[in-house]
Design a protein around this motif. Structure first.
Motif, mmCIF file in Angstrom:
data_model
loop_
_atom_site.group_PDB
_atom_site.id
_atom_site.type_symbol
_atom_site.label_atom_id
_atom_site.label_comp_id
_atom_site.label_asym_id
_atom_site.label_seq_id
_atom_site.Cartn_x
_atom_site.Cartn_y
_atom_site.Cartn_z
ATOM 1 N N MET A 104 0.130 -1.313 0.253
ATOM 2 C CA MET A 104 0.069 0.152 -0.199
ATOM 3 C C MET A 104 0.303 1.574 0.330
ATOM 4 N N THR A 105 0.560 2.092 -1.083
ATOM 5 C CA THR A 105 1.745 3.989 -0.695
ATOM 6 C C THR A 105 0.194 4.664 -0.302
ATOM 7 N N THR A 106 1.141 5.351 1.088
ATOM 8 C CA THR A 106 -0.041 6.315 1.403
ATOM 9 C C THR A 106 0.360 7.490 1.353
ATOM 10 N N GLY A 107 1.724 7.505 0.573
ATOM 11 C CA GLY A 107 2.689 9.007 0.181
ATOM 12 C C GLY A 107 3.191 9.561 1.779
ATOM 13 N N ALA A 108 4.075 10.750 1.684
ATOM 14 C CA ALA A 108 4.078 11.469 2.659
ATOM 15 C C ALA A 108 3.119 12.329 3.086
ATOM 16 N N THR A 109 2.944 12.958 4.086
ATOM 17 C CA THR A 109 1.869 13.652 4.760
ATOM 18 C C THR A 109 2.871 14.852 4.983
ATOM 19 N N PRO A 110 1.697 16.008 4.805
ATOM 20 C CA PRO A 110 2.040 17.624 3.814
ATOM 21 C C PRO A 110 3.142 17.693 5.519
ATOM 22 N N PRO A 111 3.642 18.861 5.446
ATOM 23 C CA PRO A 111 4.495 19.151 7.384
ATOM 24 C C PRO A 111 2.810 20.539 7.478
ATOM 25 N N LYS A 112 2.987 20.137 9.384
ATOM 26 C CA LYS A 112 2.061 21.426 9.624
ATOM 27 C C LYS A 112 2.335 21.985 9.751
ATOM 28 N N TYR A 113 3.427 22.560 10.002
ATOM 29 C CA TYR A 113 3.597 23.727 10.231
ATOM 30 C C TYR A 113 5.002 24.721 9.198
ATOM 31 N N LYS A 114 4.782 25.853 8.922
ATOM 32 C CA LYS A 114 5.470 25.929 7.161
ATOM 33 C C LYS A 114 6.408 27.312 7.676
ATOM 34 N N ILE A 115 7.968 27.369 8.153
ATOM 35 C CA ILE A 115 9.214 28.315 9.180
ATOM 36 C C ILE A 115 9.417 28.884 7.335
ATOM 37 N N LYS A 116 9.272 30.362 7.323
ATOM 38 C CA LYS A 116 9.330 30.667 6.895
ATOM 39 C C LYS A 116 10.911 32.111 7.100
ATOM 40 N N ILE A 117 12.171 32.785 5.930
ATOM 41 C CA ILE A 117 13.004 32.968 6.798
ATOM 42 C C ILE A 117 13.448 34.776 5.646
ATOM 43 N N ASP A 118 13.208 35.457 6.405
ATOM 44 C CA ASP A 118 13.426 36.388 5.692
ATOM 45 C C ASP A 118 14.633 36.880 5.534
ATOM 46 N N ASP A 119 14.703 36.387 3.938
ATOM 47 C CA ASP A 119 16.337 36.877 3.497
ATOM 48 C C ASP A 119 17.289 37.857 4.059
ATOM 49 N N ASP A 120 16.234 39.038 3.706
ATOM 50 C CA ASP A 120 16.406 40.266 4.311
ATOM 51 C C ASP A 120 17.587 40.933 5.094
ATOM 52 N N GLU A 121 16.288 40.502 6.556
ATOM 53 C CA GLU A 121 16.176 40.552 7.883
ATOM 54 C C GLU A 121 17.724 39.553 8.771
ATOM 55 N N CYS A 122 18.051 38.229 7.589
ATOM 56 C CA CYS A 122 18.542 37.080 8.177
ATOM 57 C C CYS A 122 19.989 38.352 7.972
ATOM 58 N N MET A 123 20.952 37.671 9.416
ATOM 59 C CA MET A 123 22.278 37.687 9.663
ATOM 60 C C MET A 123 23.349 36.834 9.368
ATOM 61 N N LEU A 124 23.024 35.536 8.838
ATOM 62 C CA LEU A 124 23.478 34.034 8.819
ATOM 63 C C LEU A 124 24.371 34.265 10.197
ATOM 64 N N CYS A 125 23.696 33.942 11.169
ATOM 65 C CA CYS A 125 24.793 34.211 12.477
ATOM 66 C C CYS A 125 24.357 32.574 12.821
ATOM 67 N N GLU A 126 23.722 31.968 12.285
ATOM 68 C CA GLU A 126 23.768 30.139 12.552
ATOM 69 C C GLU A 126 22.800 30.227 14.135
ATOM 70 N N ARG A 127 22.215 30.866 14.208
ATOM 71 C CA ARG A 127 22.113 30.964 15.691
ATOM 72 C C ARG A 127 20.300 29.404 15.770
ATOM 73 N N CYS A 128 19.633 30.042 14.894
ATOM 74 C CA CYS A 128 18.649 28.513 14.380
ATOM 75 C C CYS A 128 19.121 27.149 14.298
#
Lengths: 503, 247
Positions: free
Chosen positions: A1-25
């Motif tokens: 049986m193929t049930t496939g992957a379920t879609p993510p429950k949450y969506k993370i968005k990163i604002d590239d203009d604000e991100c300073m690549l500190c990698e703390r996340c």
């Protein structure tokens, strides 16, 4: 049986203009959501549990998390959760494990009960200038006392009193074991209860030596697995609690997987490193109220009758009769844990569908004990989903002597109720044993937060009592005339033994 | 040192236990309890490696529960759960014992000359140098060694039709081992338990406790040592590892 992957429950968005690549996340996410690709941080939303650690730690406010709208065809019966549970079980044939409390949308009875306040005829009390008696004693009380007059005209108490716990506030912290939560989390709460003059439970995980300085404020637990239980442990506790059941999973035992049994946990629980710690559903020496009475007395005998013994049960439909039996078993305190109680791990079907709400349970137990004329002899503790001082006040007015809080104390330390405790990866350092995560809690700071929470609730309780014209906790306890039911049906009002609004 | 005797006739268990504690605190090493008739909780939570208590009569439930060090010798039968959650020490019973004998025991030894009831050795566990051992001379009831997480349970079935009368041996066992004299029908094993041949190490282990059993109860070691034994061990150290998936 193929049930496939379920879609993510949450969506993370990163604002590239604000991100300073500190990698703390990247550093902060123990679930591995983030990675760096060249000059960009990329998120794998599928791994996200909505614990909010990344958002809290981002110095540029560059991260947004949303609960992703339903990707499936909408359907009132076959909800996303229902469908995804089927996919999971169709693929695995396993029991679905979950964390935290009941996640179903049952009506919350507390929210349909309102408190009373005085107007004109019976003046309210100002807690700022009037003494408010919030101290309470938990334990067995004598049916009657005998006094003897001395030659000097004084009276001597002839009755031998049972040991009681002195609580400066009716808020205690319930049992969350070392193993399920981290040592730093336990330490923070232990410092807080010591400061506030109240108590916390060890859970079934033994007592780590770092908690010894706070042992006078610890209630040691004896559950079916008897982990960490020896005579030293029993003697250290201020009281002993026999755990029969837990609101989040009535009728079943517990299981700490071997992965979480690292060195210190293994020492404290007294089980080999990385071995599974299985607590069976029943205590194998308890098959009846008489057997329970035997364990209660056995614990008292071993500790020379110096400590009150609590018995904790889950709120189930026959809870009043069971509690009446417990009250007669020599137990000093009956703890009733409602079906909104939290857990580190429980089969989802139990967490969401088994048990009854604490509001109805506590009312029924208090009522039954009164009918039988023994309510005055034992103490009653309510737990399971106490969210604020209003719930606390209502629980006491419904008949409790005090409450246990659990999740609320964790939230005070940073928990975001993401419900993934069973994975041992808690990014807030609470439900984990990974040293790098555990160190994220500073027990000095976190204990202040927990103490502040208890302090705040206690102040609010005093205000609520004052408004209702009550100046002592004793007068609030079981005082159902100070409660009114709002949009509750007649049967429910009968169980709660409260009048509807306007009556 | 002269033994101290307590006449327990019509004595409630609390004053009896208080008296035992007082004597231990006074430094008495040998205590004899006479006329014991059903008093529960004898020796609960007592300490002292060199303390020896002899019980003449039939003690009630939870004998030596949480005990840490002493030896208790029972000259008679014993009610349920002797050695419950015992930490260390020794209990020797010159008769039979009831249900849940050595329940959750985490260290020390319990020797029963004759039979035990249901759930013997249930949830025994071991840690570090502490290893609980329960030796049963006669037969054991259903659910013996259930949920065992460590330690050693030996059932000899001396003069009995079968060593175990009942089923569910070792259900949920995830540590330790059960050694039974003779063969055991697979059907009697609980979920998660399996039979195995004894290794050389197991034989040495067994030999030590057989010798002790024979010494204590004056039994013929040769007969026991020449018998065939079956070992029951966990089918997996993680019986529940494959039971759950995540929400």
């Amino acid at each position: 049986m193929t049930t496939g992957a379920t879609p993510p429950k949450y969506k993370i968005k990163i604002d590239d203009d604000e991100c300073m690549l500190c990698e703390r996340c990247i550093d902060n996410c123990s679930y591995g959501v983030f990675r760096r690709e060249g000059q960009k941080i990329v998120a794998d939303s599928r791994k996200c549990t909505a614990c909010h650690r990344c958002i809290a730690m981002c110095p540029r406010d560059a991260i947004t998390l949303i609960e992703k709208p339903n990707d499936y065809r909408s359907h009132p019966l076959w909800t996303r959760d229902a469908r995804e549970a089927i996919y999971k079980q169709a693929n695995s044939g396993q029991i679905i494990l979950s964390g935290m409390g009941n996640a179903r949308d049952y009506p919350i009875i507390f929210d349909r009960i309102v408190l009373d306040a005085c107007q004109v005829t019976n003046p309210s009390i100002d807690p700022l200038r009037e003494p408010m008696e919030l101290r309470t004693y938990i334990g067995k009380k004598p049916r009657q006392i005998t006094l003897e007059k001395t030659k000097s005209g004084d009276c001597d108490l002839k009755t031998k009193l049972s040991p009681n716990l002195k609580l400066e506030t009716p808020v205690m912290i319930g049992h969350m074991s070392y193993g399920a939560i981290s040592l730093n989390a336990q330490l923070s709460m232990a410092k807080a209860v010591s400061e506030m003059g109240t108590f916390m439970g060890t859970g079934e995980g033994g007592l780590h030596k770092k908690l010894y300085p706070y042992q006078d404020h610890m209630i040691v637990q004896v559950a079916s697995g008897r982990f960490g239980v020896d005579i030293n442990y029993l003697e250290r506790g201020a009281a002993i609690e026999i755990k029969i059941g837990q609101g989040a999973k009535p009728g079943i035992g517990g299981h700490l997987p071997g992965e979480k049994v690292e060195e210190e946990v293994s020492k404290t629980r007294m089980v080999p490193l990385h071995s599974d710690a299985i607590s069976p559903a029943p205590h194998h020496d308890i098959y009846s109220i008489e057997d329970l009475a035997q364990l209660v007395r056995s614990l008292k005998e071993a500790t020379e009758w110096k400590k009150p013994v609590f018995v904790k049960i889950a709120a189930v439909h026959n809870v009043a009769a069971i509690a009446a039996g417990i009250a007669r078993s020599s137990a000093d305190v009956v703890v009733v844990d409602g079906f909104r109680g939290g857990t580190g791990a429980a089969p989802r079907v139990f967490r969401d569908h088994v048990g009854i709400p604490i509001e109805a349970a506590i009312a029924a137990v208090d009522d039954k004990l009164r009918q039988q004329g023994i309510r005055n002899e034992v103490s009653l503790v309510a737990s399971g989903g106490i969210r604020d001082s209003a719930d606390l006040t209502k629980a006491i007015a419904l008949g409790a002597d005090a409450v246990y809080i659990g999740t609320a104390a964790l939230i005070a330390m940073g928990c975001r109720v993401c419900g993934s405790c069973y994975r041992g990866l808690c990014p807030w350092g609470i439900a984990t044993q990974k040293p790098e995560l555990v160190s994220r809690i500073n027990p000095d700071e976190a204990s202040k937060n927990v103490a502040n929470l208890i302090k705040g609730w206690t102040l609010e309780l005093a205000e609520l009592m004052g408004a209702a014209g009550i100046n002592s906790l004793e007068s609030l306890r079981g005082n159902r005339d100070r409660l009114r039911g709002y949009m509750l049906d007649e049967e429910m009002l009968k169980v709660l033994d409260i009048k509807p609004i306007g009556a | 040192m002269e033994p101290v005797t307590i006449d327990a006739k019509n004595l409630h268990y609390t004053p009896l236990n208080i008296r035992i504690r007082e004597l231990i605190a006074e430094g008495k090493k040998k205590i004899i309890l006479n006329n014991i008739c059903g008093q529960r909780f004898i020796g609960n939570g007592i300490r002292g490696d060199d303390v020896e208590i002899t019980v003449n009569g039939v003690p009630g439930g939870d004998l030596g529960m949480f005990m840490c060090g002493p030896t208790i010798i029972v000259r008679g039968n014993c009610d349920h759960a002797p050695g419950n959650t015992m930490d260390s020490g020794k209990i020797v019973i010159y008769g039979s014992a009831g249900d849940a004998t050595a329940h959750s025991m985490r260290g020390g030894e319990v020797f029963v000359k004759c039979d035990i009831g249901y759930r013997g050795g249930i949830h025994m566990k071991e840690y570090s140098e502490k290893r609980p051992v329960l030796v049963v001379g006669g037969k054991a009831g259903s659910f013996s060694g259930e949920y065992m997480a460590g330690g050693l349970l030996i059932i000899l079935g001396i003069d009995r039709e079968a060593p175990v009368k009942g089923k569910g041996i070792g259900s949920g066992i995830h540590g330790g081992k059960i050694i039974i004299r003779g063969d055991i029908d697979e059907k009697l094993l609980g979920i998660g338990a399996k039979k195995e041949q004894l290794t050389e190490d197991d034989r040495k282990d067994l030999e030590k406790y057989l010798k002790e059993y024979c010494r204590l109860f004056d039994y013929d070691y040769k007969e026991l040592s020449e018998s065939v034994y079956t070992k029951i061990v966990p089918a997996s150290a993680r019986p529940f590892a494959g039971k759950y998936c995540w929400e």
